[in-house]
Design a protein around this motif. Structure first.
Motif, PDB file in Angstrom:
ATOM      1  N   ARG B  38       0.839  -1.208   0.000  1.00 34.69           N
ATOM      2  CA  ARG B  38       0.000   0.000   0.000  1.00 34.69           C
ATOM      3  C   ARG B  38       0.867   1.248   0.000  1.00 34.69           C
ATOM      4  O   ARG B  38       1.966   1.236   0.546  1.00 34.69           O
ATOM      5  CB  ARG B  38      -0.858   0.030   1.278  1.00 34.69           C
ATOM      6  CG  ARG B  38      -1.935  -1.042   1.399  1.00 34.69           C
ATOM      7  CD  ARG B  38      -3.120  -0.761   0.516  1.00 34.69           C
ATOM      8  NE  ARG B  38      -4.161  -1.771   0.647  1.00 34.69           N
ATOM      9  CZ  ARG B  38      -4.186  -2.937   0.027  1.00 34.69           C
ATOM     10  NH1 ARG B  38      -3.191  -3.282  -0.774  1.00 34.69           N
ATOM     11  NH2 ARG B  38      -5.193  -3.778   0.206  1.00 34.69           N
ATOM     12  N   SER B  39       0.346   2.316  -0.587  1.00 28.42           N
ATOM     13  CA  SER B  39       1.048   3.599  -0.560  1.00 28.42           C
ATOM     14  C   SER B  39       0.844   4.265   0.803  1.00 28.42           C
ATOM     15  O   SER B  39      -0.066   3.907   1.546  1.00 28.42           O
ATOM     16  CB  SER B  39       0.510   4.510  -1.649  1.00 28.42           C
ATOM     17  OG  SER B  39      -0.800   4.923  -1.326  1.00 28.42           O
ATOM     18  N   GLU B  41      -0.304   7.115   1.424  1.00 28.00           N
ATOM     19  CA  GLU B  41      -1.624   7.738   1.431  1.00 28.00           C
ATOM     20  C   GLU B  41      -2.724   6.731   1.850  1.00 28.00           C
ATOM     21  O   GLU B  41      -3.542   7.020   2.721  1.00 28.00           O
ATOM     22  CB  GLU B  41      -1.913   8.226   0.007  1.00 28.00           C
ATOM     23  CG  GLU B  41      -2.842   9.403  -0.075  1.00 28.00           C
ATOM     24  CD  GLU B  41      -3.062   9.790  -1.540  1.00 28.00           C
ATOM     25  OE1 GLU B  41      -2.764   8.984  -2.452  1.00 28.00           O
ATOM     26  OE2 GLU B  41      -3.545  10.905  -1.776  1.00 28.00           O
ATOM     27  N   GLU B  42      -2.703   5.577   1.208  1.00 29.58           N
ATOM     28  CA  GLU B  42      -3.695   4.545   1.530  1.00 29.58           C
ATOM     29  C   GLU B  42      -3.597   4.109   2.986  1.00 29.58           C
ATOM     30  O   GLU B  42      -4.605   3.937   3.673  1.00 29.58           O
ATOM     31  CB  GLU B  42      -3.499   3.321   0.628  1.00 29.58           C
ATOM     32  CG  GLU B  42      -3.900   3.523  -0.827  1.00 29.58           C
ATOM     33  CD  GLU B  42      -3.499   2.330  -1.699  1.00 29.58           C
ATOM     34  OE1 GLU B  42      -4.399   1.699  -2.269  1.00 29.58           O
ATOM     35  OE2 GLU B  42      -2.286   2.019  -1.798  1.00 29.58           O
ATOM     36  N   GLN B  46      -6.538   4.419   5.830  1.00 26.84           N
ATOM     37  CA  GLN B  46      -7.077   3.239   6.502  1.00 26.84           C
ATOM     38  C   GLN B  46      -6.913   3.301   8.013  1.00 26.84           C
ATOM     39  O   GLN B  46      -7.787   2.914   8.761  1.00 26.84           O
ATOM     40  CB  GLN B  46      -6.386   1.973   5.981  1.00 26.84           C
ATOM     41  CG  GLN B  46      -6.787   1.572   4.581  1.00 26.84           C
ATOM     42  CD  GLN B  46      -8.085   0.774   4.567  1.00 26.84           C
ATOM     43  OE1 GLN B  46      -8.527   0.256   5.595  1.00 26.84           O
ATOM     44  NE2 GLN B  46      -8.698   0.681   3.410  1.00 26.84           N
ATOM     45  N   TYR B  75       4.801   7.627  -6.024  1.00 25.25           N
ATOM     46  CA  TYR B  75       4.234   6.818  -4.944  1.00 25.25           C
ATOM     47  C   TYR B  75       5.333   5.962  -4.330  1.00 25.25           C
ATOM     48  O   TYR B  75       6.257   5.539  -5.021  1.00 25.25           O
ATOM     49  CB  TYR B  75       3.140   5.891  -5.469  1.00 25.25           C
ATOM     50  CG  TYR B  75       1.893   6.613  -5.903  1.00 25.25           C
ATOM     51  CD1 TYR B  75       0.849   6.811  -5.006  1.00 25.25           C
ATOM     52  CD2 TYR B  75       1.771   7.101  -7.199  1.00 25.25           C
ATOM     53  CE1 TYR B  75      -0.294   7.487  -5.398  1.00 25.25           C
ATOM     54  CE2 TYR B  75       0.632   7.779  -7.600  1.00 25.25           C
ATOM     55  CZ  TYR B  75      -0.409   7.977  -6.699  1.00 25.25           C
ATOM     56  OH  TYR B  75      -1.529   8.634  -7.085  1.00 25.25           O
ATOM     57  N   HIS B  77       5.420   2.465  -2.347  1.00 27.40           N
ATOM     58  CA  HIS B  77       4.624   1.338  -1.886  1.00 27.40           C
ATOM     59  C   HIS B  77       5.368   0.577  -0.804  1.00 27.40           C
ATOM     60  O   HIS B  77       6.497   0.159  -1.012  1.00 27.40           O
ATOM     61  CB  HIS B  77       4.290   0.409  -3.051  1.00 27.40           C
ATOM     62  CG  HIS B  77       3.386   1.043  -4.057  1.00 27.40           C
ATOM     63  ND1 HIS B  77       2.029   1.115  -3.875  1.00 27.40           N
ATOM     64  CD2 HIS B  77       3.654   1.676  -5.218  1.00 27.40           C
ATOM     65  CE1 HIS B  77       1.494   1.745  -4.901  1.00 27.40           C
ATOM     66  NE2 HIS B  77       2.455   2.106  -5.739  1.00 27.40           N
TER      67      HIS B  77
END
Lengths: 221, 221
Positions: B38-39, B41-42, B46, B75, B77
């Motif tokens: 996941r980045s 941001e994600e 979450q 990004y 990851h």
DNA sequence: CAATTATTCAATAAAGTTATTGAATATATT
DNA sequence: AATATATTCAATAACTTTATTGAATAATTG
């Protein structure tokens, strides 16, 4: 209960549990208590810290339910509250030994200094036992040997090893074990033995790891 | 190297590793990254924290070798650096769920509120699969279902569940799973389904636990 | 090349953890 | 009852961790 509140509660509790593990002395205490219960005094001596400091760390661990106590006279005996405390420590250890270059190097350096270049896993030992005849040496203090040891192992506490080398069955390979992968007795023993021309190798893991795999063990009462 | 110096180095390194786990947000991040990379941001979205804060926690985890990164455009990851990171978390979780009264109560309270009174272990599910016909429901976001799911499971992301209830095979018992024991989707789904008169029960563990047991799984590319 | 976007960095204040003292407690021995 | 012993408690100072800002960086898009 809100979703966010629920997550906060659960993960915070588990983070507290993790924090209670996260100190070098407390990890050493787990390794020690895996051998059996110990008084605050004994723990402080083994970890080489003050009694007050040991007591404080033990309070932290007790608060997190990692250890439990049994009072006897004016002694307080601490023990691991659950076998799974050791399981957690085992998995942390494995991750660290394999992935932290720093730990790997420290282990390697120390062992090379002691001329303890190789090590044997429990699985490899089991094979060796069934095939060849090996001598298994337990170099922990006698008390720990009595509390539980690998079947057929000979108890030769580290400080008595030098004078007992002559008594060892000649010509056979010797496998030495102690408390766990960070216990230095086994490396010192291997150094001493190879110095005398005896083929010796350390067991990577220790007795608690043998026990936690549900392999048979002997005790002396 | 001195014995004391050796111990200090090894246990300190491992304590640092443990400290890098020991924060509620960081444990949540492990649970999230167990679903796939996941980045920042994600992850921040979450876990419901600021991006700078998420980045900071990720730095701590990266410093301890718990996670690794892959840059793609602008990004970054993040992924778990090793399967054993999840293994450590699993053993911590188990210890906590069983031994910390506080966690047990929080879980119980939350689930009762959602009318999700019981749960099924992976072993119990495996039995059920071989014996009776059960419907297995994956209520994670579609992306996570695609990345890997229990064979034969139907993908019904939580937000679509209400409108898809009618499509479910009638008369059969439904087993719902999501990310892990602290994922609330499954409880919410069970609440919704039982409210509609459908027999539903949650799987205690989540997909990462199924996968880590080397059980077969399906992916969609 | 300017603007946009994702991430990291740096500084800071607040909160938490730790080792060290020396005193307090509680049990056992004399 | 007084003394001795093992452990815990309380206070403190040094250190570490954390969340929050807003600025800096670095890759992409217009």
């Amino acid at each position: 209960m809100e979703k966010r509140e629920f997550k906060e509660k659960v993960y915070s509790e588990l983070a507290s549990l993790t924090k209670a593990l996260a100190h070098p002395f407390r990890l050493q205490i787990i390794d020690l208590l895996a051998q059996g219960s110990r008084s605050v005094e004994e723990i402080a001596a083994q970890v080489d810290i003050s009694i007050a400091n040991a007591s404080q760390h033990l309070q932290v661990m007790k608060g997190a339910n990692l250890v439990s106590i049994q009072k006897e006279g004016h002694y307080v005996h601490y023990r691991l509250a659950d076998e799974r405390v050791y399981t957690v420590w085992q998995s942390l250890r494995e991750l660290g030994i394999d992935r932290l270059a720093q730990i790997e190097r420290t282990l390697k350096d120390f062992r090379e200094e002691k001329n303890s270049f190789q090590s044997l896993s429990i699985d490899q030992l089991l094979e060796k036992i069934s095939e060849e005849g090996v001598v298994i040496l337990d170099v922990r203090p006698e008390k720990e040997f009595k509390a539980g040891h690998i079947p057929q192992a000979l108890s030769v506490p580290m400080e008595k090893l030098a004078q007992k080398i002559a008594d060892l069955p000649a010509g056979k390979e010797v496998v030495v074990y102690c408390r766990g992968p960070f216990c230095v007795f086994a490396d010192e023993a291997v150094g001493l033995l190879t110095g005398q021309g005896i083929r010796a190798i350390r067991l990577e893991e220790g007795f608690p790891d043998w026990k936690s795999r549900n392999l048979p063990f002997q005790t002396i009462s």
